[in-house]
Every structure is written in C-alpha cells, then in structure tokens.
Design a protein around this motif. Sequence first.
Motif, PDB file in Angstrom:
ATOM      1  N   ARG A 164      26.188  31.759  52.772  1.00 41.76           N
ATOM      2  CA  ARG A 164      26.763  33.037  53.187  1.00 41.76           C
ATOM      3  C   ARG A 164      27.847  33.427  52.178  1.00 41.76           C
ATOM      4  NH1 ARG A 164      27.982  33.595  59.304  1.00 41.76           N
ATOM      5  NH2 ARG A 164      25.724  33.866  59.244  1.00 41.76           N
ATOM      6  N   TYR A 222      27.123  42.566  56.481  1.00 36.77           N
ATOM      7  CA  TYR A 222      27.175  41.928  57.796  1.00 36.77           C
ATOM      8  C   TYR A 222      28.594  41.460  58.085  1.00 36.77           C
ATOM      9  CZ  TYR A 222      22.099  41.794  57.485  1.00 36.77           C
ATOM     10  OH  TYR A 222      20.784  42.154  57.358  1.00 36.77           O
ATOM     11  N   GLU A 223      28.884  41.289  59.363  1.00 40.45           N
ATOM     12  CA  GLU A 223      30.100  40.605  59.788  1.00 40.45           C
ATOM     13  C   GLU A 223      29.882  39.098  59.627  1.00 40.45           C
ATOM     14  OE1 GLU A 223      32.831  42.062  60.491  1.00 40.45           O
ATOM     15  OE2 GLU A 223      32.799  43.252  62.346  1.00 40.45           O
ATOM     16  N   LEU A 224      30.946  38.327  59.711  1.00 41.30           N
ATOM     17  CA  LEU A 224      30.816  36.877  59.677  1.00 41.30           C
ATOM     18  C   LEU A 224      29.979  36.392  60.849  1.00 41.30           C
ATOM     19  CD1 LEU A 224      31.707  34.464  58.005  1.00 41.30           C
ATOM     20  CD2 LEU A 224      33.752  34.282  59.419  1.00 41.30           C
ATOM     21  N   SER A 225      30.006  37.153  61.947  1.00 38.14           N
ATOM     22  CA  SER A 225      29.213  36.805  63.130  1.00 38.14           C
ATOM     23  C   SER A 225      27.728  37.097  62.956  1.00 38.14           C
ATOM     24  CB  SER A 225      29.723  37.597  64.333  1.00 38.14           C
ATOM     25  OG  SER A 225      29.511  38.998  64.117  1.00 38.14           O
ATOM     26  N   GLY A 226      27.376  37.841  61.909  1.00 33.74           N
ATOM     27  CA  GLY A 226      25.983  38.216  61.690  1.00 33.74           C
ATOM     28  C   GLY A 226      25.660  39.631  62.105  1.00 33.74           C
ATOM     29  N   GLU A 227      26.621  40.347  62.708  1.00 33.49           N
ATOM     30  CA  GLU A 227      26.385  41.722  63.138  1.00 33.49           C
ATOM     31  C   GLU A 227      26.322  42.655  61.924  1.00 33.49           C
ATOM     32  OE1 GLU A 227      27.929  44.688  66.680  1.00 33.49           O
ATOM     33  OE2 GLU A 227      29.361  43.312  65.772  1.00 33.49           O
TER      34      GLU A 227
END
Length: 460
Positions: free
Chosen positions: A283, A208-213
Amino acid sequence: MARLFKPRIFKAQAGKRPSSESTPSDLTIEDLSHDGRGVARHEGKTVFVAGALPGEKVQVAHYRRQKRFSECESRNISQLSADRVEPLCPHYEACGGCQLQHLSPEKQLYFKQQNLLSLLKRQQEVDVGKVLEPIFSSPYGYRSRVRLGVDAQQRLAFREQHSDKLVPIGECSVLQPSLAAVLPQLQAWLDSLPPKSGVSHIELVAGYELSGEVVTGVIIRHVKPLSDAFKQDVSAVTTPQGVFKCWFQSEKNGALQGLTGAIVDPRMYFELGEDSSLQKPIRLGFHPQDFTQVNAQVNPLMVRQALTWLELSSSDRVVDLFCGIGNFTLPMALSASKVIGIEGVESMVVRGQENGAQNDLQNSTFLALDLNSQALGALMRREKVNKLLLDPPRAGAKFVCEQMAESEVERLVYVSCNPASFARDAAILVGVGYKLTELRVLDMFPQTAHMETMALFVRV
C-alpha cells in the motif's frame, strides 16, 4: 467522384492561419509521426498533416512552411483509412489533451511501437532483442488525475491544440468514472461564484483512504480569497461511491489548506496487489499533488514486468533511481536483500520512507541525491549494487547511463516516458557494455501520442 470527408478534428496552431498560397491537394499519407500527425511527401519535402491517417488521401491547407517541411491541416479526406474511428469526445476537435481518438486503439499501439523501433534501429543503430506484446488498458476511463483550467467565464477548460487558449469542456472521456462524475457539480459550483472569483485551476485525483474506501480528491487553486460559504458549498459535492475530499491552495506551489484555512498535509493511497504478482500487497501513500502513475490498470502490470526481468533473489542489492514514492522500490524489497530508492526531490524521499515503514520493509532505504553527481557511482560501489531500475523524467538519464561503465550492475531495467531520450540512453548503455535483450511498449496514455517504454539491459 469520391465523396469528400470533412474531418471534425484539428485546428492549426494558434496564430498560424492557413496560407492563401496554392496548396497541394490529394496528398497520400504514408506514415504517422511521433506526435500523431500524418506524414506525406510533396515535391521532395516532408508534409505533416494534422488529423490525417496512413493510407488516406487528403486535401490540405498550409499554416507553416519551412525549408525542409510543411505543416498543414487536413481540409477534406477523399479516401478514408479503415483504421479511422469516430472520436468519442465532443471536445476532441479543439481540446489539446488527446491526439489519437480518430485512430483505432489497436493501430495506436502499432504506430507507437513502430516509432520507438525506428528511433532505436535507424537513428541510434541499437539492436533490439525480443519485442514483447504491448501492455495496454481500457482505451477510455483510465486516467486517475487531471488538472483543469478555469477560463474567464469560470468554465472548466483544457488547453487548445498547440495553444495556451482555454477550451471549455463539459466532460472528459479518458477520466476515471469517479472523476468524470464530479465535473458537472464542480461546474455548477463555479457558476454560483461571483464574476472574477479568482479560481484559476482545479485538480482531480482518484485514490483510496487507508481503510480502503474510495476517495475523489479535489484541489481548488484560487488567487483571491474564497468565502467560507463557497468553500462549504464545494465541499458538499457528492460522488457515486466513496467520499469526496476538497483542499484549497491560495498560493502557487503553496501548501494545501482545509475548510478553515489551516495548513494540511493529506494522504491518499493506492495498492499494488495480485496484478503485480507480489508476495503480499503493497500500500502506497501519496500527497494529492505528488507524482503518481495516472493509469491504475497499467501500473501494476509495469511493476510485474520489472520484477520478472530483474530476477531478484535474496542476495541481490538493488538501486531504484528516480524512485518517487516507492512504486518500484517497495515491491522489489519483497525479494531482494536490500533496495535503495534514490530521488532528487526531498518530499518524495520522505514519502518513500513513510511507505517503507507502513509496509514494514526494513530492507528498503530512501535517499536524496543529485543524480547528476559522481556521488551516485561511489554509493553504488560502496553498496555493491548488482541490479538497477531506472525511471527518469522526460529528459532521460544520460549522465547515469554513462556511469554504468564502471558499475557492477548485471541487469538494468529502464522505464521511459520519452522515446527520444530513451533511444539516446539505450545507445549509451550499449556503448558501455550492455545488450538490449527485451523491449516492451506500455500504453499508459491511450488516445494520446504519449507512451511508456520498458527495456531490459544485460551486461555482456
């Protein structure tokens, strides 16, 4: 007369052609070995039969005879096991990635657990306390990272069974869907390259990206320069969800590069949340080539089991040995007074420190230390460590376990990826004053002979 069944699977070891000698027929398979082969007996000798299951009657062809055992292929099966299933993967006959797709998932778990118990009880004479039900995931579509070879015809490939030969593959049923979905596009890109382009390996990583994507990461290993146009082409691969990110590696074990050739140090992420019974989500960031657990369904359940067994409180001081990026260290820091993650690999220590800061866990510390040195025992005494988690590589942790005799550790959770080294170390721990009170198998790698083991040792 019974109909003979010709199994689709398993070739002899590379360079080992079946013997022309007469071979025993209609062997009855009695057991399953630790590497997934059937085990039979013939004229006082153990016979390992690739592709056969317990309860089956098989005709075999030898390809290696030793003084005490023989290794065979199953040619025909006249009596099928009720546990035999049709392999889902069309490449299963040759690909070396999986060993057990012809066995039902339930029985895979059963035989893995029985092999572990046999190692502990019969070979090491270790008394096992409570054996919990195995932890498992979906039998397919679970794997979050993979490394593929590229053959001379520039086809995506895995290693053949017992060989360095590459087997072209068009699909892989154990990969997470996001990774499996890009295989056809990556193959199309390879097809567009000139012959002998120098692409030797391709790694796929889900995260995942840090943004959650959602991120599907790909690393292209190439031993010859790739043109900017070809780099742009592969970077245009699309995924069913989230984003596709591509990096390039022009030297073995070298730094990753972006599209322009500049060195990059990327991060991907995964989260431990409700499945781990944590007070708050954790995370964890990782470099695409860092070691991370490949089964995202089993990993949080494994962390939860470790926390349950350790029974952490605000007065506990814990050490996490072979801590990696902090998969266990940081969840433990939510409950303990202090947690020290120790690694022999400097890059993992850096990653752990990053993750501790990212999650604002000031009571977590990460150190680089030779875990085969006396310095470990001195540190544990100085820090007054009373609980410990141990998650070593396949070789196990013989030296560490021997040092536990002089420690103040009351409860120790051992996480293992190798039943043989775990059984050896369990015997050492019992010998220095611990009791193996609870044991659990984790099927981190369905369809393969590999397994994870968790155990709780309590000082007596």
